[in-house]
Design an enzyme around this catalytic site. Structure first.
Site, PDB file in Angstrom:
ATOM      1  N   ARG A 245      89.513  75.438  53.539  1.00  5.66           N
ATOM      2  CA  ARG A 245      89.327  74.015  53.897  1.00  5.66           C
ATOM      3  C   ARG A 245      90.016  73.092  52.889  1.00  5.66           C
ATOM      4  O   ARG A 245      90.333  73.517  51.780  1.00  5.66           O
ATOM      5  CB  ARG A 245      87.827  73.708  53.934  1.00  5.66           C
ATOM      6  CG  ARG A 245      87.148  74.484  55.034  1.00  5.66           C
ATOM      7  CD  ARG A 245      85.721  74.057  55.201  1.00  5.66           C
ATOM      8  NE  ARG A 245      85.128  74.814  56.281  1.00  5.66           N
ATOM      9  CZ  ARG A 245      84.079  74.449  56.983  1.00  5.66           C
ATOM     10  NH1 ARG A 245      83.470  73.311  56.689  1.00  5.66           N
ATOM     11  NH2 ARG A 245      83.622  75.197  57.950  1.00  5.66           N
TER      12      ARG A 245
ATOM     13  N   LEU B  72      58.180  82.093  48.079  1.00  7.98           N
ATOM     14  CA  LEU B  72      59.291  82.222  49.035  1.00  7.98           C
ATOM     15  C   LEU B  72      60.546  82.531  48.232  1.00  7.98           C
ATOM     16  O   LEU B  72      60.796  81.908  47.203  1.00  7.98           O
ATOM     17  CB  LEU B  72      59.487  80.898  49.791  1.00  7.98           C
ATOM     18  CG  LEU B  72      60.790  80.748  50.583  1.00  7.98           C
ATOM     19  CD1 LEU B  72      60.810  81.684  51.791  1.00  7.98           C
ATOM     20  CD2 LEU B  72      60.989  79.307  51.055  1.00  7.98           C
TER      21      LEU B  72
ATOM     22  N   HIS C   3      77.760  66.826  55.968  1.00  3.34           N
ATOM     23  CA  HIS C   3      77.238  67.777  54.967  1.00  3.34           C
ATOM     24  C   HIS C   3      76.026  67.178  54.248  1.00  3.34           C
ATOM     25  O   HIS C   3      75.047  67.851  53.972  1.00  3.34           O
ATOM     26  CB  HIS C   3      78.323  68.135  53.952  1.00  3.34           C
ATOM     27  CG  HIS C   3      79.436  68.959  54.532  1.00  3.34           C
ATOM     28  ND1 HIS C   3      79.203  70.106  55.253  1.00  3.34           N
ATOM     29  CD2 HIS C   3      80.787  68.797  54.510  1.00  3.34           C
ATOM     30  CE1 HIS C   3      80.366  70.625  55.644  1.00  3.34           C
ATOM     31  NE2 HIS C   3      81.339  69.851  55.214  1.00  3.34           N
TER      32      HIS C   3
ATOM     33  N   THR D  44      83.452  83.113  52.128  1.00  2.00           N
ATOM     34  CA  THR D  44      84.706  83.404  51.399  1.00  2.00           C
ATOM     35  C   THR D  44      85.894  82.792  52.144  1.00  2.00           C
ATOM     36  O   THR D  44      86.925  82.520  51.548  1.00  2.00           O
ATOM     37  CB  THR D  44      84.915  84.933  51.250  1.00  2.00           C
ATOM     38  OG1 THR D  44      84.652  85.570  52.505  1.00  2.00           O
ATOM     39  CG2 THR D  44      83.992  85.527  50.211  1.00  2.00           C
TER      40      THR D  44
ATOM     41  N   ASP E 240      75.570  75.816  60.765  1.00  5.24           N
ATOM     42  CA  ASP E 240      76.891  75.369  61.205  1.00  5.24           C
ATOM     43  C   ASP E 240      76.805  74.064  61.993  1.00  5.24           C
ATOM     44  O   ASP E 240      75.829  73.817  62.706  1.00  5.24           O
ATOM     45  CB  ASP E 240      77.536  76.468  62.062  1.00  5.24           C
ATOM     46  CG  ASP E 240      79.032  76.247  62.224  1.00  5.24           C
ATOM     47  OD1 ASP E 240      79.624  75.527  61.392  1.00  5.24           O
ATOM     48  OD2 ASP E 240      79.609  76.790  63.182  1.00  5.24           O
ATOM     49  N   GLY E 241      77.837  73.245  61.853  1.00  2.89           N
ATOM     50  CA  GLY E 241      77.946  72.031  62.669  1.00  2.89           C
ATOM     51  C   GLY E 241      77.897  70.729  61.888  1.00  2.89           C
ATOM     52  O   GLY E 241      77.941  69.648  62.490  1.00  2.89           O
TER      53      GLY E 241
HETATM   54  C1  IPE Z   1      80.086  79.755  58.881  1.00  3.84           C
HETATM   55  O1  IPE Z   1      80.534  78.562  59.407  1.00  3.84           O
HETATM   56  C2  IPE Z   1      79.877  79.628  57.419  1.00  3.84           C
HETATM   57  C3  IPE Z   1      78.788  78.762  57.004  1.00  3.84           C
HETATM   58  C4  IPE Z   1      77.925  78.179  57.767  1.00  3.84           C
HETATM   59  C5  IPE Z   1      78.679  78.597  55.603  1.00  3.84           C
HETATM   60  P1  IPE Z   1      82.090  78.277  59.637  1.00  3.84           P
HETATM   61  O2  IPE Z   1      82.186  76.965  60.243  1.00  3.84           O
HETATM   62  O3  IPE Z   1      82.837  78.519  58.385  1.00  3.84           O
HETATM   63  O4  IPE Z   1      82.479  79.423  60.663  1.00  3.84           O
HETATM   64  P2  IPE Z   1      83.764  79.552  61.583  1.00  3.84           P
HETATM   65  O5  IPE Z   1      84.956  79.416  60.703  1.00  3.84           O
HETATM   66  O6  IPE Z   1      83.697  78.467  62.593  1.00  3.84           O
HETATM   67  O7  IPE Z   1      83.642  80.895  62.207  1.00  3.84           O
HETATM   68  C1  IPE Z   2      78.770  74.353  58.224  1.00  4.23           C
HETATM   69  O1  IPE Z   2      79.236  73.234  58.861  1.00  4.23           O
HETATM   70  C2  IPE Z   2      78.699  74.184  56.759  1.00  4.23           C
HETATM   71  C3  IPE Z   2      79.779  74.850  56.025  1.00  4.23           C
HETATM   72  C4  IPE Z   2      80.605  75.752  56.472  1.00  4.23           C
HETATM   73  C5  IPE Z   2      79.913  74.449  54.642  1.00  4.23           C
HETATM   74  P1  IPE Z   2      80.776  73.056  59.172  1.00  4.23           P
HETATM   75  O2  IPE Z   2      81.384  72.299  58.041  1.00  4.23           O
HETATM   76  O3  IPE Z   2      81.422  74.350  59.482  1.00  4.23           O
HETATM   77  O4  IPE Z   2      80.711  72.146  60.450  1.00  4.23           O
HETATM   78  P2  IPE Z   2      81.622  72.245  61.735  1.00  4.23           P
HETATM   79  O5  IPE Z   2      81.444  73.626  62.291  1.00  4.23           O
HETATM   80  O6  IPE Z   2      83.030  72.015  61.279  1.00  4.23           O
HETATM   81  O7  IPE Z   2      81.104  71.193  62.624  1.00  4.23           O
HETATM   82 MG    MG Z   3      81.687  75.356  61.266  1.00  2.00          MG
END
Ligand code: IPE
Ligand code: IPE
Ligand code: MG
Length: 224
Positions: free
Chosen positions: A63, A122, A29, A58, A12-13
């Site tokens: 988005r 792996l 990304h 899911t 995430d992030g």
């Molecule tokens: C969780 O991240 C899903 C993935 C990393 C693929 P999100 O960014 O979608 O999670 P929420 O919505 O902040 O909980």
């Molecule tokens: C996680 O990063 C990857 C996916 C969910 C595809 P995010 O796209 O959720 O990044 P933030 O949380 O918005 O920074």
């Molecule tokens: Mg996120």
């Protein structure tokens, strides 16, 4: 020291990193994919057998279309460019989640799984259009249809993760402390590390620091 057989990661992030440094979520990304490559390498170095990566939930369909299309474009390119090399490295790719993407991507995913099916170094489980609640509901439905009994064992073997041991370690980057519908059943006894860094900034040193700390934890599983 605890053995480490299976690491799961909520990557995430990316979006926040991209906005901050490149003024674009999608750029985040793209850079996040470099972290994936580095972490795969380091996972092999650490002789870990299973790596599960949460790439698209899911709920992520909520988005904007532009971001979703960009993500799947990245994945397509990754598979086209990298699957041969992953195969050569004896890596097995398994997709968790339902393959409801474009015909082109569905086919690429199926072919990548088929190609690497017998690899043993792996196993990478890529969670794509994955949600733990729908996985559990599907498992209960299957059990009901087969008129089997509801037991822990039976439920586990009706999940998409059948044949995959539960994660020993879960890492979530991006400075939020939640599971976001990821492996709710399978994480029952995993050690959980919430990492402040955003996924594109997460590096091998961070990964090894967490692994080292994990290995020293006293895992009780209810015992004392
Ligand atoms: C969780 O991240 C899903 C993935 C990393 C693929 P999100 O960014 O979608 O999670 P929420 O919505 O902040 O909980
Ligand atoms: C996680 O990063 C990857 C996916 C969910 C595809 P995010 O796209 O959720 O990044 P933030 O949380 O918005 O920074
Ligand atoms: Mg996120």
């Amino acid at each position: 020291m605890n053995p480490l057989n299976h690491v799961a990661i909520i990557m995430d992030g990316n979006g926040r990193w991209g906005l901050k440094y490149k003024n674009s979520r999608n750029a985040g990304h793209k850079v996040g994919l470099n972290t994936v490559e580095k972490i795969i390498k380091e996972t092999i170095k650490n002789r870990i057998n299973f790596l599960t990566l949460f790439a698209f939930s899911t709920e992520n369909w909520k988005r904007p279309k532009k971001e979703i299309n960009y993500l799947f474009g990245l994945l397509e390119n990754f598979l086209i460019n990298r699957i041969e090399d992953l195969h050569k490295q004896n890596i097995k790719l398994k997709i968790l989640g339902s393959k409801k993407f474009s015909p082109k991507l569905n086919k690429l995913l199926r072919n990548s799984e088929r190609k690497t099916l017998n690899n043993t170094k792996l196993q990478i489980n890529l969670a794509l259009n994955y949600g733990s609640k729908s996985e559990l509901i599907d498992a209960f439905k299957r059990i009901k249809k087969n008129k089997s009994t509801i037991t822990e064992k039976n439920l586990s073997r009706n999940l998409q993760t059948k044949n995959i041991p539960d994660p020993d370690l879960l890492i979530r980057t991006g400075n939020t402390k939640r599971l976001s519908n990821f492996l709710l059943w399978q994480l029952a006894y995993s050690e959980i590390f919430f990492e402040k860094k955003l996924w594109p900034a997460f590096n091998v040193k961070d990964y090894n620091r967490i692994i080292k700390e994990y290995k020293l934890i006293k895992r009780n599983f209810g015992r004392i």
